[in-house]
Design a protein around this motif. Structure first.
Motif, PDB file in Angstrom:
ATOM      1  N   ASP A 129      42.411  34.705  31.243  1.00  0.00           N
ATOM      2  CA  ASP A 129      42.912  34.479  32.447  1.00  0.00           C
ATOM      3  C   ASP A 129      41.956  34.800  33.532  1.00  0.00           C
ATOM      4  O   ASP A 129      42.418  34.349  34.865  1.00  0.00           O
ATOM      5  N   SER A 130      40.980  35.436  33.858  1.00  0.00           N
ATOM      6  CA  SER A 130      40.316  35.872  34.953  1.00  0.00           C
ATOM      7  C   SER A 130      40.069  34.329  35.956  1.00  0.00           C
ATOM      8  O   SER A 130      38.922  33.250  34.708  1.00  0.00           O
ATOM      9  N   ARG A 151      41.500  25.535  37.101  1.00  0.00           N
ATOM     10  CA  ARG A 151      40.734  26.739  37.039  1.00  0.00           C
ATOM     11  C   ARG A 151      38.930  26.795  36.615  1.00  0.00           C
ATOM     12  O   ARG A 151      38.105  25.576  36.429  1.00  0.00           O
ATOM     13  N   VAL A 173      44.837  40.752  41.737  1.00  0.00           N
ATOM     14  CA  VAL A 173      43.923  41.665  40.476  1.00  0.00           C
ATOM     15  C   VAL A 173      45.394  41.938  40.046  1.00  0.00           C
ATOM     16  O   VAL A 173      46.830  42.789  40.136  1.00  0.00           O
ATOM     17  N   GLN A 174      45.440  41.892  38.293  1.00  0.00           N
ATOM     18  CA  GLN A 174      46.755  42.059  37.685  1.00  0.00           C
ATOM     19  C   GLN A 174      46.015  42.780  36.062  1.00  0.00           C
ATOM     20  O   GLN A 174      45.304  42.856  35.949  1.00  0.00           O
ATOM     21  N   LEU A 220      42.395  38.818  29.181  1.00  0.00           N
ATOM     22  CA  LEU A 220      41.381  38.812  30.317  1.00  0.00           C
ATOM     23  C   LEU A 220      40.792  37.919  30.624  1.00  0.00           C
ATOM     24  O   LEU A 220      40.014  37.765  31.329  1.00  0.00           O
ATOM     25  N   ARG A 251      41.481  33.722  44.012  1.00  0.00           N
ATOM     26  CA  ARG A 251      40.802  34.912  43.318  1.00  0.00           C
ATOM     27  C   ARG A 251      41.688  36.024  41.975  1.00  0.00           C
ATOM     28  O   ARG A 251      42.440  36.991  42.302  1.00  0.00           O
ATOM     29  N   LEU A 252      41.830  35.333  40.584  1.00  0.00           N
ATOM     30  CA  LEU A 252      42.711  36.681  39.866  1.00  0.00           C
ATOM     31  C   LEU A 252      41.897  37.161  39.135  1.00  0.00           C
ATOM     32  O   LEU A 252      41.231  36.365  38.462  1.00  0.00           O
ATOM     33  N   SER A 253      41.839  38.097  38.874  1.00  0.00           N
ATOM     34  CA  SER A 253      41.247  39.509  38.245  1.00  0.00           C
ATOM     35  C   SER A 253      41.752  40.191  37.058  1.00  0.00           C
ATOM     36  O   SER A 253      43.616  40.608  37.525  1.00  0.00           O
ATOM     37  N   VAL A 254      41.650  40.068  35.882  1.00  0.00           N
ATOM     38  CA  VAL A 254      42.637  40.539  34.923  1.00  0.00           C
ATOM     39  C   VAL A 254      41.778  41.727  34.310  1.00  0.00           C
ATOM     40  O   VAL A 254      41.211  41.366  33.970  1.00  0.00           O
ATOM     41  N   LEU A 255      42.504  42.959  34.515  1.00  0.00           N
ATOM     42  CA  LEU A 255      41.862  44.220  34.008  1.00  0.00           C
ATOM     43  C   LEU A 255      42.190  44.695  32.985  1.00  0.00           C
ATOM     44  O   LEU A 255      43.727  44.466  32.734  1.00  0.00           O
ATOM     45  N   THR A 294      44.143  36.787  46.776  1.00  0.00           N
ATOM     46  CA  THR A 294      43.467  37.363  45.910  1.00  0.00           C
ATOM     47  C   THR A 294      44.710  37.596  45.150  1.00  0.00           C
ATOM     48  O   THR A 294      45.714  38.447  45.908  1.00  0.00           O
TER      49      THR A 294
END
Lengths: 110, 115
Positions: free
Chosen positions: A85-86, A37, A12-13, A83, A106-110, A10
């Motif tokens: 890229d999530s 992806r 978060v970036q 964003l 799991r990549l979340s871009v915030l 996981t």
């Protein structure tokens, strides 16, 4: 037996930050390697594949790049995350026509 | 160009009932065909594959699939579904020679199992 390792699980970036996802394979030589992806609720999109060291084929234009510095190592990178890229990123290795998948990141871009 | 269609986005079956997930492909030659399963937040696991020979192939977890060339189909079946079968299922076809072993995936079918 062959195993595939993918990390981190996981991530978060913030938008605009760099990205590096790593995938390594054990127990086989000169595998084909793949990055996929999977956006939420959607199928798999092939991003890159590699048939050998330094050989990278890109399937879709995007903000990401891939490298294969060693036979069994495949890296997915970005200089500046967007964003969009999530998603869920999957690495796979291929042999004799079959692909075997890692557990995903799991990549979340915030 | 090769393509894979899974007509059903979501299927719900009762535990113990039979299951059939549909898959149609477009490919010019004899295809390599696959079914994979994905549990939430996990990678894909190979259920079974067809390369040649017997058109009815057996896989893991009690699944089987039948290759029908005349219908361009490779449907997945299970006689009695268990609650643990709830997952997303992907059908795939090999992209062909000189394509780096690429697979073309369908959009997936999500299976829910009612108690």
């Amino acid at each position: 037996s062959q195993t595939i390792h993918q990390w981190p699980a996981t991530l978060v970036q913030p938008v605009g930050s760099p990205l590096s996802l790593e995938c390594t394979v054990e127990g086989t030589s000169n595998p084909n390697l793949y990055w996929y992806r999977q956006a939420a609720g959607r199928g798999l999109q092939l991003l890159f594949y590699s048939v050998g060291i330094g050989q990278i084929s890109s399937e879709v234009p995007q903000n990401l790049s891939a490298s294969r510095p060693q036979d069994r190592q495949f890296i997915l990178s970005s200089k500046k995350l967007l964003l969009s890229d999530s998603g869920f990123y999957l690495c796979a290795w291929g042999g004799q026509g079959i692909q075997y998948f890692g557990a995903g990141t799991r990549l979340s871009v915030l | 160009a090769q393509s894979v269609t899974q007509p059903d986005i979501h299927i719900t079956v009762s535990e113990g009932a039979s299951l059939e997930l549909r898959c149609n492909y477009s490919y010019g030659a004899t295809p390599y065909l696959f079914w994979y399963v994905q549990s939430p937040g996990q990678g894909l696991q190979l259920l079974l594959k067809y390369f040649s020979g017997d058109t009815l192939v057996q896989g893991i977890k009690g699944f089987e699939a039948e290759f029908k060339r005349s219908q361009s189909s490779f449907n997945l079946r299970k006689p009695s579904v268990h609650w643990s079968d709830a997952a997303e299922y992907f059908c795939a076809v090999g992209a062909g020679r000189n394509q780096g072993g690429k697979l073309i995936f369908g959009q997936g079918t999500e299976l829910s199992v009612k108690p």
